[in-house]
Design an enzyme around this catalytic site. Structure first.
Site, PDB file in Angstrom:
ATOM      1  N   ASP A   1      -0.489   8.432  -7.180  1.00 39.23           N
ATOM      2  CA  ASP A   1      -0.347   8.273  -5.739  1.00 39.23           C
ATOM      3  C   ASP A   1      -0.316   6.771  -5.520  1.00 39.23           C
ATOM      4  OD1 ASP A   1      -0.785   7.817  -3.014  1.00 39.23           O
ATOM      5  OD2 ASP A   1      -1.931   9.667  -2.773  1.00 39.23           O
ATOM      6  N   HIS A   2       0.853   6.217  -5.203  1.00 41.58           N
ATOM      7  CA  HIS A   2       0.982   4.757  -5.236  1.00 41.58           C
ATOM      8  C   HIS A   2       0.088   4.061  -4.217  1.00 41.58           C
ATOM      9  CE1 HIS A   2       4.043   5.476  -2.055  1.00 41.58           C
ATOM     10  NE2 HIS A   2       3.706   4.264  -1.645  1.00 41.58           N
TER      11      HIS A   2
ATOM     12  N   HIS B   1      -1.413  10.704   0.421  1.00 39.46           N
ATOM     13  CA  HIS B   1      -1.780   9.331   0.759  1.00 39.46           C
ATOM     14  C   HIS B   1      -2.940   9.253   1.754  1.00 39.46           C
ATOM     15  CE1 HIS B   1       1.774   8.510  -1.400  1.00 39.46           C
ATOM     16  NE2 HIS B   1       2.633   8.528  -0.409  1.00 39.46           N
TER      17      HIS B   1
END
Length: 480
Positions: free
Chosen positions: A179-180, A242
């Site tokens: 999950d960036h 996110h």
């Protein structure tokens, strides 16, 4: 001090956009900084019949979009790249891949370490993982780490199926779900800020907090991702992963914990305490929207975008009130919001304190803002003013650090993968809880026909998003 890492990267989908736009530039940054130097190689795989030389040319071309470096440096870097045409369903191709990886391991002395990166459609994850296992690509002497990109399913059932297929081939400890947002500096620094600011940490509970707001806003539309958005929508694309992970960083207990297992247990406990939603509560607590054209600059409405149905009911905006049933946060609304075609790009956490906070020497109704994407060189605001200029001094950024030179999210996460640090990745138990919660919203929405489009490009979303907070006597801190 930089410690050089050794590994063979096998990137499934090595010819694709994600690899060229995110992975190769991040690997190049690590190469320039010395984390990667002599003892690594990258094998790109895809169906296209490319040669090594052509593959290297595409890598160099992608780097030129982000760097002004001497092309000779890029050429030296590209010598570590190799290509193999690959059919994910063909066992013989995996055997050839195994032989190539072994050859490169000897050539570059990579320590028998393997990173298998899935830059491909999720429907292939299980197939590839099974073949990696069955065709003997894993090494016995080094590590074998599987990296997968979101989406991790599109609901709980598909996520369970996906996880079941992967876990047959790789144990949970070897699976790195990216999950960036967990690679962004501020998100990683939230536990540090909490741990180093005792008064701020003491105030983070239902005695002193009125509400917490998380906003992930974008000014652009879906651009060339219309086909993807038709299957996802902002609820699945932004909230399930996110936003939930950001909430996990600000709301879980024990920010001083260092052990990955302890940190993830705390997040699992938090997500396990999400307050269940009835269909009626979904109607009350969640809002959805879809952008319309403002008839300026030839912008399109969502339903006019490429690969989007003319009568699409997919949301490009959502706002909601999330609640937890635990001792620390019961009664505190977590207002969340994410959307396309909003006035500006903004990623932020706004913590609104109540009157009781004066007991701690903090002014009543103080708002602390943590900017995930820095704005005008600020990272923490107190009542809209940079914390260094505020009259209140209960919170400071760790060691007065700033974001100059901060690592790009993928670069940071790749370092974690090579180091075996799983703190900034998503575990299956967390996903199971968040999918259960999101499914209740999605199922209710899918049973209704929304009145779309319902907000104009360049605005803060539909009016109902404001009313959502007004019913509780609250308002959005960021209101353009």
């Amino acid at each position: 001090m930089v410690t050089e890492k050794s590994a063979i990267f096998i990137i499934f989908g090595g010819s694709g956009d994600l690899a060229h736009r995110k992975l190769y530039p991040s690997l190049f940054r690590l190469y320039k900084s010395g984390f990667l130097k002599d003892h690594f190689a990258v094998i790109g795989t895809a169906r296209r019949p490319w040669s090594d030389d052509y593959f290297r040319e595409t890598v160099i071309t992608s780097l030129k979009d982000y760097f002004d470096d001497d092309e000779e440096v890029m050429k030296e870097f590209s010598k570590h790249f190799f290509y193999q045409s690959h059919d994910v369903n063909d066992s013989e191709h995996y055997i050839a891949l195994k032989n190539l990886a072994a050859k490169l391991d000897d050539q570059f002395k990579a320590g028998h370490n393997r990173v298998y990166y899935m830059a491909i459609a999720p429907r292939f994850f299980g197939t590839v993982a099974e073949h990696i296992n069955s065709e003997g690509l894993k090494t016995a002497d080094g590590y074998n780490r599987l990296v997968i990109e979101k989406p991790f399913g599109r609901d709980l059932d598909s996520a369970c199926e996906l996880n079941g297929n992967i876990s047959k081939a790789f144990p949970e400890d070897d699976i790195y779900r990216i999950d960036h947002y967990l690679g962004k500096k501020m998100v990683q620094d939230i536990p540090v800020i909490r741990a180093q600011n005792d008064k701020f940490e003491e105030a983070l509970n239902n005695k002193y907090v009125s509400n917490i707001q998380v906003t992930l806003a974008e000014s652009i539309g879906v651009e060339d991702r219309g086909g993807y958005y038709e299957t996802a929508g902002v609820l699945r694309d932004m909230v399930q992963n996110h936003i939930m992970q950001i909430i996990g960083a600000i709301a879980s207990i024990d920010p001083k914990a260092k052990d990955a297992k302890v940190i993830h247990k705390n997040k699992c406990d938090l997500f396990g305490s999400l307050k269940d939603l009835t269909p009626e509560q979904v109607d009350t607590n969640f809002v959805r929207g879809q952008y319309d054209t403002d008839n300026l600059d030839d912008e399109k409405a969502y339903r006019q975008e490429d690969n989007v149905a003319e009568d699409s009911n997919i949301e490009t905006f959502t706002a909601g009130k999330i609640e937890f049933e635990n001792d620390r946060w019961s009664g505190v609304p977590f207002y969340i919001r994410s959307g396309k075609r909003m006035p500006d790009k903004s990623s932020r956490i706004d913590i609104v304190f109540n009157d009781n906070v004066t007991d701690l020497g903090i002014k009543a109704n103080t708002v602390v803002t943590l900017l995930i994407e820095r704005t005008n060189d600020h990272s923490i605001l107190i009542n809209g003013i940079d914390y260094k200029e505020s009259a209140q001094d209960f919170i400071k950024f760790p060691e007065e650090k700033d974001f100059v030179g901060a690592r790009e999210a993928y670069e940071s996460l790749i370092i974690d993968i090579l180091s075996g640090n799983r703190v900034n990745f998503t575990l299956w138990d967390e996903l199971r809880s968040t999918w259960t919660y999101i499914d209740a919203i999605r199922e209710r929405w899918d049973s209704q026909t929304p009145d779309f489009p319902n907000y104009v490009s360049g605005t803060m979303g539909p009016d109902a998003a404001e009313m959502l907070l007004e019913r509780n006597g609250d308002s959005w801190v960021w209101d353009d």
